[in-house]
Write an enzyme that holds these catalytic residues in place. Structure first.
Site, PDB file in Angstrom:
ATOM      1  N   ASP A 123     -32.670  -0.558 -16.745  1.00  0.00           N
ATOM      2  CA  ASP A 123     -34.053  -0.939 -17.014  1.00  0.00           C
ATOM      3  C   ASP A 123     -34.340  -2.434 -17.115  1.00  0.00           C
ATOM      4  O   ASP A 123     -35.263  -2.940 -16.492  1.00  0.00           O
ATOM      5  CB  ASP A 123     -34.520  -0.259 -18.301  1.00  0.00           C
ATOM      6  N   CYS A 195     -30.759   6.828 -14.306  1.00  0.00           N
ATOM      7  CA  CYS A 195     -31.343   8.162 -14.480  1.00  0.00           C
ATOM      8  C   CYS A 195     -32.137   8.575 -13.240  1.00  0.00           C
ATOM      9  O   CYS A 195     -32.839   7.771 -12.641  1.00  0.00           O
ATOM     10  CB  CYS A 195     -32.211   8.197 -15.723  1.00  0.00           C
ATOM     11  N   SER A 517     -41.338   4.633 -21.784  1.00  0.00           N
ATOM     12  CA  SER A 517     -40.221   4.794 -20.864  1.00  0.00           C
ATOM     13  C   SER A 517     -40.755   5.231 -19.511  1.00  0.00           C
ATOM     14  O   SER A 517     -41.815   5.859 -19.413  1.00  0.00           O
ATOM     15  CB  SER A 517     -39.260   5.860 -21.403  1.00  0.00           C
TER      16      SER A 517
END
Length: 609
Positions: A123, A195, A517
């Site tokens: 991220d 992810c 998120s």
């Protein structure tokens, strides 16, 4: 010899000591005068998106050496937002972005490196390295670790693709047994990689393709596939070529600021809106543009969001679609190709691998190319075997997904929606704007009016949601979680996931000066600016106030009169802009320093010094 930056520390009688130290790292006589390339790795055993990167830096380094450069590897930190989520660890996530940018600058400038390959993935690492690249403005190629394969679980008679968010949702849903929750947990994240959905990490890695700073496939081919190795090998070869073009041929067109112009940033944001990327990308593109001294603002994002359609829906917007499916449909080059055919891109911009984006699309868009090697590349599939090893499988889909009417990637005529996947809302509660991921909002709640339930922290909101205190029609307001107020602007994945698990995903809204998120969906409105800690009106909302949200018309309104709002402001200013209830939160010196210098989300939460 060419006027390399590294010449400062490698040439001249006075640099005998420095050369002695260079020799101690393995350099030979013949290496002095070659470009020194920083291999900026981010390997860590804490993060599944980075656990497989340990040997990949040296893989790139070997290609650099073979191409006539000198490779020197170093590492940055890397925070796993999923592991840091839901506790004070999340306070460190966004600040780590700026720390990464600084550390890259420190290492590259201290050692006079001529160029760099940035090996990122998750991220805040890609954004941090991107900020550093814009700041340093030396030749760069980005190559990421790649997405993990989607999880697979056999559940109540059916097999379904899942990811981390599914595990979080079922864990808070009492209708699932402990055994079922455990099966989701064990199956959600089967391999190394970022992810598997269109969360922040994958969104940012996709955007580097649109910015022209990475190779095709960077954002979409899974970490486990052997074809991903080709990106690392090519990056090592390409960076030496770019360094020689700049330093030996005085070709500044290949520098990051020459490639990532305002047109390129608009292309990247156009892609983000079309693919329903994470709202965090707004923060990071604004921050990178700031480092590049490009005038790219929330107004540009607002303008684009009003005319760019949604061409792809990936988890969490469409839970059964993951990055491996996007890759099979042609990856990011395919989405860019459809945007080009809709006249929504500037394809004259350069890239690190082709003269222009048009040239790149002619070669890599599966709809317009006839190259069988490109077709094979995009047929790269998951291996279906749990592993933490990169490039460990070589499986292929039998066919590509070229269906632009009903497939994973649509053309503009058959778009999932004509309205974009991200939207900027303005109103008296968000004078400088706020962000919502419209691709993840059900059509039934694009217009929503509800009663405010105000919380001074994410923790308090989570407690109320799990305690069944939130009802249909509520607008959950979480404040003092902005860049300065948190500090660190926490992500709100747990509140959004728990609202889903309570069956309230389509019946409530969540409004915050924090952020979300990439795994969040639903009516989740973040980045409210100004934040409460800076005197923003979100700090004046009271329980029971009516909040009106109108995404089609891009407004968010606290339904009280101006006189009442002004009176509340006078009272609050006398008390100071801080939470009404004391929070059990230890703020370290490092976080206090961050809070002192950070700006609002509307400016990318960059520092002002």
């Amino acid at each position: 010899m060419p006027d390399y930056r590294s010449k400062t520390s490698t040439h001249g009688r006075n640099m005998a000591g420095a050369r002695g130290l260079w020799r101690a790292t393995g350099m030979k006589d013949e290496d002095f005068g070659k470009p020194i390339i920083a291999v900026v790795n981010s390997f860590t055993q804490f993060v599944p998106g980075h656990v497989h990167l340990k040997d990949l830096g040296q893989l790139v380094a070997a290609e650099i050496q073979a191409a006539g450069g000198v490779a020197k590897e170093f590492n940055t930190i890397a925070v796993d937002d999923g592991i840091a989520m839901g506790h004070d660890g999340m306070l460190y996530s966004l600040p780590s972005r700026d720390l990464i940018a600084d550390s890259v600058e420190y290492m590259v400038n201290a050692h006079c490196a001529d160029a760099m390959v940035c090996i990122s993935n998750c991220d805040k690492i890609t954004p941090g390295m991107l900020m550093a690249a814009m700041r340093l403005n030396i030749p760069v190629v980005f190559v990421s670790g790649g997405p993990m394969e989607a999880g697979k679980v056999k559940f109540r008679g059916d097999e379904k693709a899942i990811d981390l968010v599914d595990a979080m949702v079922v864990a808070a849903d009492d209708s699932y047994t402990d055994e079922e929750v455990a099966e989701f947990e064990r199956s959600a994240c089967p391999t190394c990689g970022s992810c598997s959905g269109m969360f922040t990490a994958n969104s940012m890695n996709c955007l580097t393709e649109a910015l022209g700073l990475s190779l095709p496939g960077n954002g979409s081919i899974v970490a486990t596939h052997a074809n991903r190795k080709k990106l690392f090998l090519k990056a090592g070869q390409l960076i030496v070529e770019l360094a020689k073009r700049y330093y030996e041929q005085n070709d500044a067109s290949i520098l990051p600021r020459s490639i990532a112009t305002k047109a390129a940033f608009k292309n990247a944001m156009t892609l983000d809106i079309a693919m329903g990327g994470s709202t965090n990308t707004v923060l990071h593109l604004l921050a990178a543009a700031n480092e590049a001294e490009v005038d790219f603002t929330m107004d540009d994002i607002d303008e684009l969001s009003r005319r760019v359609p949604v061409l792809s829906k990936v988890a969490p917007a469409k839970q059964d679609v993951h990055m491996e499916d996007v890759h099979r449909a042609g990856g990011i080059m395919a989405i860019l190709g459809e945007l080009d055919r809709a006249n929504l891109l500037d394809v004259s911009v350069p890239t690190v691998h082709e003269k222009t984006l048009k040239d790149a699309l002619d070669k890599w868009d599966i709809i317009r190319t006839e190259d069988p090697d490109v077709y094979e590349f995009y047929r790269s599939s998951p291996g279906g075997v749990p592993t933490q090893v990169a490039f460990s499988q070589n499986r292929y889909y039998s066919t590509l997904d070229g269906d632009r009417e009903k497939g994973v990637i649509r053309n503009a005529e058959h778009a999932f929606s004509k309205d974009g996947g991200l939207a900027v809302l303005y109103g008296n509660i968000a004078l400088d704007g706020c962000i919502v991921k419209t691709a993840g909002v059900d059509e039934s709640i694009l217009k929503f009016t509800g009663s405010a339930r105000v919380f001074e922290s994410q923790d308090a909101a989570v407690e109320a949601i799990l305690g069944n205190e939130i009802k249909a029609g509520d607008v959950v307001v979480i404040r003092y979680e902005g860049p300065r107020g948190g500090p660190g602007m926490q992500e709100m994945l747990y509140p959004t996931s728990y609202l889903k698990s309570k069956g309230l995903g389509k019946d409530c809204a969540l409004v915050t000066d924090g952020r979300f998120s990439g795994g969040s969906s639903g009516l989740s409105i973040g980045h409210v600016s100004p934040e409460a800690a800076e005197g923003g009106a979100i700090g004046l909302v009271e329980d029971g106030d009516t909040i009106e949200i109108d995404i089609p018309n891009r407004t968010i309104h606290l339904n009280i009169d101006d006189a009442t709002l002004a009176h509340r402001r006078t009272v609050q200013e006398a008390k100071g802009w801080h939470p009404k209830e004391e929070r059990k939160r230890k703020v370290s010196k490092a976080l206090k320093v961050y809070a002192m210098h950070t700006t609002s989300a509307a400016k990318g939460a960059v520092r002002v010094l």
